[in-house]
Write a protein that holds these residues in place. Structure first.
Motif, PDB file in Angstrom:
ATOM      1  N   VAL B 172     -51.175  -4.145 -20.730  1.00 24.72           N
ATOM      2  CA  VAL B 172     -50.903  -4.378 -19.620  1.00 24.72           C
ATOM      3  C   VAL B 172     -51.642  -2.806 -18.506  1.00 24.72           C
ATOM      4  O   VAL B 172     -51.743  -1.967 -19.291  1.00 24.72           O
ATOM      5  CB  VAL B 172     -49.485  -4.467 -18.649  1.00 24.72           C
ATOM      6  CG1 VAL B 172     -50.014  -4.797 -17.205  1.00 24.72           C
ATOM      7  CG2 VAL B 172     -49.580  -5.752 -18.881  1.00 24.72           C
ATOM      8  N   SER B 173     -52.789  -3.634 -17.637  1.00 30.98           N
ATOM      9  CA  SER B 173     -53.411  -2.245 -16.697  1.00 30.98           C
ATOM     10  C   SER B 173     -52.782  -1.950 -15.804  1.00 30.98           C
ATOM     11  O   SER B 173     -53.117  -3.517 -14.529  1.00 30.98           O
ATOM     12  CB  SER B 173     -55.036  -2.608 -17.210  1.00 30.98           C
ATOM     13  OG  SER B 173     -55.578  -2.572 -18.216  1.00 30.98           O
ATOM     14  N   ALA B 174     -52.475  -1.135 -14.908  1.00 34.18           N
ATOM     15  CA  ALA B 174     -52.264  -1.127 -13.751  1.00 34.18           C
ATOM     16  C   ALA B 174     -53.598  -1.635 -12.512  1.00 34.18           C
ATOM     17  O   ALA B 174     -54.290  -1.119 -12.582  1.00 34.18           O
ATOM     18  CB  ALA B 174     -51.053   0.172 -13.734  1.00 34.18           C
ATOM     19  N   THR B 175     -52.915  -1.513 -11.586  1.00 35.78           N
ATOM     20  CA  THR B 175     -54.020  -1.959 -10.246  1.00 35.78           C
ATOM     21  C   THR B 175     -54.294  -0.342  -9.839  1.00 35.78           C
ATOM     22  O   THR B 175     -55.691  -0.471  -9.940  1.00 35.78           O
ATOM     23  CB  THR B 175     -53.063  -2.610  -9.406  1.00 35.78           C
ATOM     24  OG1 THR B 175     -52.479  -3.991  -9.821  1.00 35.78           O
ATOM     25  CG2 THR B 175     -54.507  -3.253  -8.675  1.00 35.78           C
ATOM     26  N   ALA B 178     -51.560   5.370  -9.182  1.00 38.49           N
ATOM     27  CA  ALA B 178     -50.151   5.544  -8.640  1.00 38.49           C
ATOM     28  C   ALA B 178     -49.396   4.280  -9.177  1.00 38.49           C
ATOM     29  O   ALA B 178     -47.629   4.622  -9.734  1.00 38.49           O
ATOM     30  CB  ALA B 178     -50.617   5.129  -7.462  1.00 38.49           C
ATOM     31  N   ASP B 179     -49.391   3.101  -8.859  1.00 40.99           N
ATOM     32  CA  ASP B 179     -48.933   2.088  -9.573  1.00 40.99           C
ATOM     33  C   ASP B 179     -48.762   2.096 -11.236  1.00 40.99           C
ATOM     34  O   ASP B 179     -47.309   2.246 -11.271  1.00 40.99           O
ATOM     35  CB  ASP B 179     -49.927   0.607  -9.296  1.00 40.99           C
ATOM     36  CG  ASP B 179     -49.664   0.269  -8.441  1.00 40.99           C
ATOM     37  OD1 ASP B 179     -49.173   0.435  -7.599  1.00 40.99           O
ATOM     38  OD2 ASP B 179     -49.689  -0.829  -8.331  1.00 40.99           O
ATOM     39  N   ALA B 180     -49.442   2.218 -11.925  1.00 41.10           N
ATOM     40  CA  ALA B 180     -48.731   3.152 -13.240  1.00 41.10           C
ATOM     41  C   ALA B 180     -47.664   3.918 -13.941  1.00 41.10           C
ATOM     42  O   ALA B 180     -47.389   4.206 -13.789  1.00 41.10           O
ATOM     43  CB  ALA B 180     -50.278   3.249 -13.391  1.00 41.10           C
ATOM     44  N   LEU B 238     -39.229  -7.291  -6.433  1.00 39.15           N
ATOM     45  CA  LEU B 238     -40.521  -6.658  -7.135  1.00 39.15           C
ATOM     46  C   LEU B 238     -40.940  -5.584  -6.170  1.00 39.15           C
ATOM     47  O   LEU B 238     -41.245  -5.888  -4.797  1.00 39.15           O
ATOM     48  CB  LEU B 238     -41.461  -8.396  -7.408  1.00 39.15           C
ATOM     49  CG  LEU B 238     -41.194  -9.516  -7.874  1.00 39.15           C
ATOM     50  CD1 LEU B 238     -42.668 -10.389  -7.733  1.00 39.15           C
ATOM     51  CD2 LEU B 238     -40.437  -8.900  -9.469  1.00 39.15           C
ATOM     52  N   SER B 239     -41.352  -4.603  -7.292  1.00 44.16           N
ATOM     53  CA  SER B 239     -41.386  -3.446  -6.554  1.00 44.16           C
ATOM     54  C   SER B 239     -43.423  -3.946  -6.318  1.00 44.16           C
ATOM     55  O   SER B 239     -43.742  -5.027  -6.651  1.00 44.16           O
ATOM     56  CB  SER B 239     -41.911  -2.269  -7.194  1.00 44.16           C
ATOM     57  OG  SER B 239     -43.059  -2.495  -8.444  1.00 44.16           O
ATOM     58  N   SER B 240     -44.259  -3.784  -5.307  1.00 47.03           N
ATOM     59  CA  SER B 240     -45.751  -3.616  -5.237  1.00 47.03           C
ATOM     60  C   SER B 240     -46.367  -3.513  -6.295  1.00 47.03           C
ATOM     61  O   SER B 240     -47.223  -4.458  -6.382  1.00 47.03           O
ATOM     62  CB  SER B 240     -45.808  -2.679  -3.470  1.00 47.03           C
ATOM     63  OG  SER B 240     -46.207  -1.321  -4.535  1.00 47.03           O
ATOM     64  N   ALA B 241     -46.161  -2.633  -6.786  1.00 41.66           N
ATOM     65  CA  ALA B 241     -46.490  -2.616  -8.005  1.00 41.66           C
ATOM     66  C   ALA B 241     -46.661  -3.509  -9.538  1.00 41.66           C
ATOM     67  O   ALA B 241     -48.035  -3.957  -9.714  1.00 41.66           O
ATOM     68  CB  ALA B 241     -46.137  -1.215  -8.490  1.00 41.66           C
TER      69      ALA B 241
END
Lengths: 320, 320
Positions: B172-175, B178-180, B238-241
């Motif tokens: 999976v790739s984070a958006t 910072a989210d990653a 859910l978190s924003s990430a």
């Protein structure tokens, strides 16, 4: 078969007070009135502490008994245990059945019960970890109280387990099949000296169990108590099976003083306790032998009957 | 470097009351006045519970925090721990230094100390086992008290750790970077919900921590309480990430409801406790979200906002 089913089938029947039927994340634990806990943890890893071809029931016995030997060494009474089983994927139902039968036998023998634990899958190696709780009335025996002038004692006999392992590995041949069986049994099924440990409270000045060889473990006791220990080789207690190997085995004395897995208690006490110790030996049915004494200084030396020192190559003991 | 020296150098500075300076076979343990103990054990095995390329300090954090999450789930306060370290021969001084620094950080954060343990050498795999003790005032929270009519709650947010692991594994790739970082941190450093667990005594009817995925762990709670749990998917916190990955990730919902390593508390409570729960959330600074309710029957179901059931493939979670 799911982890859940295995726990319910094999482990739940072993569970006791505070275990919450093994359904929760942990267990609750309160020491019986008038006692505090002693706690210890020790593992059996295939290829390290055992050969790996042992029957699962014997592995259970070794795991429990290794830990209860530590409980005995602190003068406590076995109470309960936690298990952490890290098992290869291919572990069979048959393994579970036999392993838990061995646990059940230990529970009956020592009056202990399963409190909780965890299981995990590994990629090959089997690691069995146990945390044992003992209840203590009074003060724990430790390695730290020996003083110059005390005598040094050992329970049971020395070297049997190390020679038993050597026989299993075809490094040594026992004199008779009965001797071979006896020595191998001493390696496979250690006998924690519970009754003696309980009786040593107020009598021993320092105590430990020996599992890594007399000389190495005695050095720990000497260091913790800041004393020197002088051991008389001719006083070391031997079984007839071990004695019979003397002239057949090149490194015979090394098996006795450096060999591990004895699980006997090594302790110190003043001479004034001699009568008490004789009484403890009689009532427990296990020999207690004076093997030397405590002096000021540090380190451990081994001596002939004429007083000359015996130099033995120091080796770390490999349980397997 | 001998085992003795390593213990003295790296572990003795972590030892506290009852540890006997780690010089003996075990430790002594008495529960502080007015408390009893909760005890739990859990392991971290490289290749099973972690990737193995983690920094040693992070492995220490994961090991301690996994266990303290169980302590939190029972409503107890972290007290002390035993360690069983089974390490490959090639383990370096640098590893010891960093691993024990991580332990020291955990000790400061949670007010715990090292009580004892053992170390052993293995042939390759690293297995770190920890037994944690918590002190309990009152009665332990268990999985067994939920009744029909109770609400179902969860602390914090769901799915972050599973997505963090998926990012580490390039699935999976984070958006955003910072989210990653945020998601990976949730995988690497679980946050045991100690303060909330302590506050839930007398408030929650059943409680557990979830580490193997919401659906699977909820099924344990349902079975132990002999009830059914109905979960509303649209209420899952859910978190924003994690939310940002919704449209980019094919099996997004499965990460949230089947992904493991959340280490959040799942609990039930009657509606009459709503005000208390709001107060607990405020004072702990951690969200407490109602995600469904308890009915008679058995099993766990997941529902859309319109009440239709969502069928999700059940999978056992692989921590790695």
């Amino acid at each position: 078969v799911s982890e859940f089913d295995r726990i319910r089938t094999y482990l739940s029947p072993l569970a006791g007070e505070g275990s919450l039927q093994l359904r929760d994340d942990g267990a609750t634990l309160s020491s019986p009135a008038g006692t505090t806990f002693v706690v210890t943890t020790d593992s059996v890893i295939t290829g390290v502490h055992c050969i790996g071809d042992e029957s699962p029931a014997l592995m259970a016995h070794k795991l429990v008994r290794r830990n209860l030997s530590d409980i005995a060494a602190m003068g406590a009474r076995p109470y309960a245990y936690l298990l952490s089983l890290m098992l290869p994927k291919e572990t069979t139902e048959n393994w579970w059945r036999k392993f838990t039968r061995g646990l059940s036998e230990c529970q009956d023998e020592f009056g202990i019960f399963l409190l909780g634990g965890d299981t995990a899958c590994t990629l090959g190696v089997m690691t069995l970890s146990l945390t044992a709780f003992g209840t203590l009335t009074g003060t724990a025996l430790t390695r730290s109280g020996a003083v110059a002038g005390d005598n040094l004692y050992i329970t049971g006999t020395l070297g049997d387990a190390a020679l038993g392992l050597a026989i299993l590995l075809n490094k040594v041949s026992a004199t008779t099949p009965a001797d071979a069986t006896a020595l191998i049994q001493r390696y496979r099924v250690p006998q924690p000296r519970i009754a003696i440990g309980l009786s040593l409270q107020g009598c021993a000045s320092a105590c430990m169990d020996i599992s890594d060889g007399l000389m190495q473990d005695a050095a720990h006791l000497a260091r913790c108590s800041d004393v020197a220990l002088r051991i008389d080789a001719h006083r070391l207690p031997l079984s007839s099976a071990t004695f019979a190997l003397r002239d057949k085995t090149a490194t015979w004395l090394e098996y006795i003083v450096n060999g591990g897995d004895d699980y006997e208690l090594l302790f110190t006490a003043p001479s004034s306790q001699a009568d008490s110790l004789a009484q403890i030996a009689r009532s427990s049915g296990v020999a207690i032998t004076k093997i030397g004494h405590v002096t000021s200084g540090n380190g451990v030396t081994l001596h002939n009957e004429d007083g000359t020192e015996i130099k033995i190559a120091k080796q770390g003991w490999q349980h397997f």
